[in-house]
Each structure stands twice: as structure tokens, then as C-alpha cells.
Write a protein that holds these residues in place. Structure first.
Motif, mmCIF file in Angstrom:
data_model
loop_
_atom_site.group_PDB
_atom_site.id
_atom_site.type_symbol
_atom_site.label_atom_id
_atom_site.label_comp_id
_atom_site.label_asym_id
_atom_site.label_seq_id
_atom_site.Cartn_x
_atom_site.Cartn_y
_atom_site.Cartn_z
ATOM 1 N N ARG A 1 0.826 -1.195 0.000
ATOM 2 C CA ARG A 1 0.000 0.000 0.000
ATOM 3 C C ARG A 1 0.871 1.259 0.000
ATOM 4 O O ARG A 1 2.070 1.213 0.233
ATOM 5 C CB ARG A 1 -0.938 0.004 1.209
ATOM 6 C CG ARG A 1 -1.772 -1.268 1.340
ATOM 7 C CD ARG A 1 -2.898 -1.104 2.343
ATOM 8 N NE ARG A 1 -3.932 -0.217 1.806
ATOM 9 C CZ ARG A 1 -4.333 0.890 2.421
ATOM 10 N NH1 ARG A 1 -3.783 1.260 3.558
ATOM 11 N NH2 ARG A 1 -5.272 1.629 1.896
ATOM 12 N N ASN B 1 -3.021 -3.297 -5.017
ATOM 13 C CA ASN B 1 -2.983 -2.055 -4.234
ATOM 14 C C ASN B 1 -4.184 -1.190 -4.606
ATOM 15 O O ASN B 1 -4.066 -0.205 -5.342
ATOM 16 C CB ASN B 1 -1.682 -1.295 -4.500
ATOM 17 C CG ASN B 1 -1.570 -0.053 -3.633
ATOM 18 O OD1 ASN B 1 -2.273 0.090 -2.633
ATOM 19 N ND2 ASN B 1 -0.709 0.858 -4.019
ATOM 20 N N TYR C 1 -8.300 -4.006 3.104
ATOM 21 C CA TYR C 1 -7.454 -4.318 1.939
ATOM 22 C C TYR C 1 -7.224 -5.823 1.815
ATOM 23 O O TYR C 1 -7.310 -6.389 0.723
ATOM 24 C CB TYR C 1 -6.129 -3.572 2.091
ATOM 25 C CG TYR C 1 -4.991 -4.103 1.257
ATOM 26 C CD1 TYR C 1 -4.891 -3.809 -0.098
ATOM 27 C CD2 TYR C 1 -3.995 -4.885 1.834
ATOM 28 C CE1 TYR C 1 -3.842 -4.291 -0.854
ATOM 29 C CE2 TYR C 1 -2.949 -5.373 1.088
ATOM 30 C CZ TYR C 1 -2.860 -5.073 -0.252
ATOM 31 O OH TYR C 1 -1.822 -5.554 -0.995
#
Length: 543
Positions: free
Chosen positions: A159, A330, A366
Motif C-alpha cells: 500500500r 494495491n 485491503y
């Protein structure tokens, strides 16, 4: 002709001179080129010049040329030309070696079966629970909460805002083992393991060699000199440095070196206070030092020695966890509930802790990206996924102990010892002495006194004196102060979740509330009136 078959003996030769670079050259430090040379004429090999110098130092080079010209009886200009050619070849060789070092490790392509089993994990409903089970199967015993936190932090390396972690605990409690075990679950091409590091070593990585990498530091004591550039990489996501060097003509030149991040950094130490600046940028994980954890580890060691550990399942678990990370993208994460999340007022450094808390929630989202609907920002066209209440609930469960420690005035080791000692107070009574503390904790006199001073300084114990015996003894002021702190923080986290849940329920009720028959009837009566009003206005305009 330049020969580099043996890196410890580089050779430059022509018809006039034969030059050996003994011991090779160092690749780091582009501002210097220190070598040990052996120079001789091929026709008279027994007569040789041996000299140690920096080939970027014009004075030293000139001295070498004069010395060689006299001893080998060769013209000054001929030797100068050979030395200049040697410098050019060594520079080319060093750059080639650096490029080979900085070449990206090849990313492993996944087979169809590997992709399928990885997706099966990422799409499972109980993803975090299943992931924690696989971590246990990979050989990490106990530390169920710490190991999952560390794994998720390591996953954040891809990230734009990676997280960092420092493992703390007494010597021999398994800090390095925890970090190594979770580090083994990271693909080889996405991590760099470091034991020791010089002050300027970070500046000689390739410009993007560290980008989105996990940096594993075995012991922070081994990189003490490199902590400043490491902190800059964590905060600013890049480091830069300008160095000066002399070229072959003796001219001073400047080179600007930049190494880009972001990076995810993990390290281990027993000395929390020494690395406070690095700890402030990181999640602090305090190792489980309870007898129950000791027994778990020793039981595993006995099974391993007896050959009763399923190594095939262990390797399968490692493979699945590594491959699943290769499928993570990402993607942007949006937390629609961020404004409703409040940290306890007891947190000592609220600004940085609040940022870490929100970022960890994003990391949980995520990691769950294959279970989230992908949305598109209409203005930017960027894809994103949204945080759910379940992500926040999972984060609160995992970070509960971390947030409590962030609210504690004591260091982790001092708190652990105090809580351990509280269990002995039932047998000792309300008061105790330094000697009784030493026997209970099994520490030296100076260590026990250090703990007593810390506890007294923040008002957890009070010191008293027996006037008859002239001895000092201590009394615990509030035995439940830490439990009350835990309850306070848990209550605040639960209230935030309750507020979000109530808000969602209210929103859903407003959307799904049916319109009553009476309301519809009133609307039907009003519509003809509205039509008549509009008709009258139209007629007036026509007239």
C-alpha cells in the motif's frame, strides 16, 4: 585487456604492463575507489610494485606513477595512460556488479491450481480466522493475536501507507522467532532481511529497489547507526544524499543519490526506551511471557524432536499464504465510518496512534478485497472498496491490547512485571519489601529497585518506613488500575461500534419505511388541485 573471472583478483594487462587488483574492490562508497595493486612488466615478473591507494585521489595516483616509472624503467606517460584505462574498467565493473545486485527478483508465476487455492482462502467468509489457522500450521506456536497483527502489517507493504512493527520482550522470549516465522510467509521477492547495517548502506540501494518491500531487521542494535535514514524512509518514504568525488581528471564532482519507498519495517529489541523515535512510528507488540506460552513452545519442540510434526502441511500453509499475497492488488480503501471512530482520551500520543488505528482498519479491508464490492469514483474514475463494520470490529479485537499499552505510562516490560507481581500479593499481604519483590520476580536487587522507582514515580505504589526497624516497605495503591483502564478502553471502542450500527439501522429504516394508505390518498386529493392551479395559470397567460 581487463579480466574479472576472479572477483578477488581483477587483472588488467597489455604488452607493457600487467596490473593485478588484489582483493577486488568494494562496491559501496561510489565516492572512492580504494585498491591494492601489484604492477609488473610481463618480461620481468620478479620486479613488481605493490601499492595501496585510492584511485580517486590525484596526489596518491601521481605518486604511484612516479614510483612505478622509476622502478620498472617505463615512461611516465605510458604508465599514466594504463592507470587511467584501469580506472575506467574498474568503474564499469563496479556499476555492472551494482546493477546485478539491484536486479529485481523474479516474481513467481502462479499455476492454475495455486491460484485456485489462494482465491479459496481470500474469498472465505472467516478470512482472518482461516489465515490465523494457516499461520499456526506454518510452525508459529501461540501468540495468536500478535502473529495475525504482524502478518497484516507485513501485507500492508504493497500500500501507499505501509505500517511498521517492533517486537518487544525479554531476552529469549521469541521475538526473533515470531518475526522470522511471519517473515517466512512473505514472498522472497518482496522482502529484505538484514542482520547488521552501516550508516550509509541505505543510500546505496537502487532508486526503487526498496519500493514496497518488507525490511526485516533481526535486532535494532545491529543497525543503530542507520536508524536515522530508516526513520526518514518510514516517514517521508524516500531518502536522499549528495556526495562529492574526484573523477579521473582530478575534478571534484557531485552526485545526488535518492532511494525511494515506501517500505514496511519490522525489528526486534529488548530496549523500548532507546528506540522511542522508531517505536513511535510503529505498532509495538509485547511478547507473551506467561508459563502457558512456555509450555506450548516446549510441547511443540518435543513433538518436533519426536518427528510428529506434519512438515507437508507446514509447507502447504506457507505456500498458500505466500501465493495469496501475490494476488492482492494495491486498491484504494475508503472508510465511510472514520468520522465516528474515537480513541480513548487516555492514549498518550493520540495523533500518531489515531493515524495507525485508521490505517490498520484499512489494511484489514485491503486484505479482504476479494470479499468487497468494487466501486468507481465518478469524478476520478478510480476503483475503491469500502470498510465494513465487521472490519472495524475485527480491528478492535486485534488492537485492544495495543491501544491499552499506548495508554499506559509504564513501559511494556515494567507493566508485565507489575501484573505478574500482583498475583503474588495475595500471599504477601498488602505490603512488601524489595527482597520479597526480588524473590517473586526472580530478578536482581538493582533491577527490582528500578521497577520500584518506576512504579512509585507514576503513583502506583507508595513508599513507607518502619521507624522501629528503620527499613523501607511498599504498598500497592490501586490493585485494579490496569483492569479499569482495560474496561474504559473496551467501553469506548464498543460505544463507537454501537453508534455506527445505530446510524446504519436508522438509515435503513428511512430508506425502507413504507408509505401509508392515508398518505397516498391525501396525495391523490392534492394532485387534481395542483393540476387545476397550473391550468388556471396557463389560461391567465393565454388571455
Amino acid at each position: 585487456m581487463f579480466t574479472n573471472d576472479n572477483p578477488n583478483q581483477l587483472i588488467y594487462e597489455n604488452k607493457i604492463l600487467h596490473i593485478s587488483v588484489l582483493g577486488g574492490i568494494r562496491l559501496e562508497g561510489l565516492d572512492r575507489l580504494r585498491v591494492t595493486l601489484k604492477i609488473h612488466n610481463p618480461e620481468t615478473p620478479l620486479i613488481a610494485v605493490r601499492h595501496n591507494l585510492d584511485l580517486y585521489n590525484d596526489t596518491q595516483v601521481e605518486k604511484l606513477i612516479r614510483k612505478t616509472a622509476v622502478k620498472l624503467e617505463i615512461g611516465h606517460s605510458v604508465i599514466e595512460a594504463c592507470i587511467n584505462e584501469l580506472i575506467e574498467e574498474l568503474e564499469k565493473y563496479r556499476l555492472e556488479q551494482l546493477e546485478n545486485q539491484h536486479t529485481e527478483k523474479e516474481i513467481k508465476p502462479l499455476t492454475e491450481d495455486e491460484r485456485k487455492e489462494s482465491l479459496e482462502l481470500l474469498e472465505s467468509e472467516n478470512l482472518l480466522e482461516r489465515t490465523n489457522e494457516l499461520i499456526g500450521q506454518s510452525g508459529m506456536i501461540g501468540e495468536e493475536v500478535n502473529r495475525l497483527i504482524m502478518f497484516l502489517i507485513f501485507c500492508s507493504r504493497k500500500r501507499n501507507q505501509p505500517l511498521h512493527v517492533v517486537s518487544l520482550g525479554s531476552s529469549g522470549t521469541g521475538k526473533t522467532h515470531l518475526q522470522e516465522s511471519i517473515g517466512n510467509l512473505i514472498p522472497e521477492e518482496e522482502k529484505i532481511e538484514i542482520t547488521t547495517l552501516s550508516e550509509n548502506a541505505f543510500y546505496y540501494f537502487g532508486q526503487q529497489e526498496l519500493k514496497n518491500k518488507l525490511i526485516l531487521i533481526e535486532d535494532l542494535d545491529g543497525v543503530l547507526q542507520a536508524l536515522y535514514p530508516l526513520r526518514e524512509l518510514q516517514s517521508k518514504k524516500k531518502i536522499s544524499k549528495t556526495i562529492a568525488f574526484k573523477n579521473t581528471k582530478g575534478e571534484t564532482k557531485s552526485v545526488h543519490i535518492t532511494v525511494e519507498g515506501p517500505v514496511c519495517v519490522a525489528g526486534c529489541t529488548t530496549q523500548e526506551s532507546i528506540y522511542e523515535d522508531n517505536a513511535n512510528r510503529s505498532f509495538l507488540l509485547y511478547l507473551d511471557e506467561t508459563p502457558e506460552q512456555d509450555e506450548k513452545i516446549m510441547a511443540y519442540q518435543r513433538k518436533l524432536s519426536a518427528g510428529k510434526i506434519d512438515t507437508i502441511s507446514k509447507q502447504n500453509a506457507i505456500r498458500i499464504l505466500q501465493n495469496s499475497q501475490r494476488l492482492l492488488e494495491n486498491i484504494k480503501v475508503v472508510n465511510p465510518y472514520a468520522e465516528y471512530l474515537q480513541l480513548p482520551k487516555e492514549i498518550l500520543k493520540p495523533r500518531r496512534t489515531n493515524a495507525h488505528y485508521l490505517q490498520f482498519i484499512e489494511v484489514v479491508t485491503y486484505y479482504s478485497q476479494y470479499q468487497r464490492e468494487r466501486k468507481v469514483d465518478e469524478e476520478t474514475g478510480e476503483e475503491y472498496i469500502e470498510t465494513t463494520i465487521e472490519d472495524i470490529r475485527n480491528t478492535n479485537e486485534l488492537l485492544k491490547e495495543v491501544l491499552i499499552r499506548k495508554s499506559d505510562l509504564l513501559t511494556g516490560n515494567s507493566r508485565n512485571q507489575l501484573e505478574k507481581f500482583k498475583n503474588s500479593l495475595e500471599n504477601l499481604g498488602q505490603t512488601f519489601t524489595n527482597l520479597q519483590l526480588r524473590y517473586a520476580l526472580k530478578v536482581t536487587k538493582t533491577t527490582a529497585q528500578r521497577y520500584l522507582n518506576q512504579w512509585q514515580e507514576i503513583g502506583l505504589i507508595k513508599k513507607m518506613q518502619n521507624k522501629e526497624t528503620q527499613t523501607y516497605y511498599y504498598q500497592l495503591i490501586d490493585e485494579n488500575e490496569y483492569k479499569n483502564l482495560e474496561m474504559s478502553i473496551n467501553e469506548i471502542l464498543e460505544n463507537a461500534l454501537l453508534q455506527i450500527s445505530n446510524r446504519n439501522t436508522e438509515t435503513d429504516r428511512n430508506i425502507t419505511t413504507p408509505v401509508s394508505d392515508e398518505t397516498n390518498a391525501e396525495k391523490e386529493k392534492e394532485e387534481p388541485k395542483q393540476r387545476n392551479i397550473k391550468k388556471d395559470k396557463t389560461t391567465e397567460k393565454t388571455e
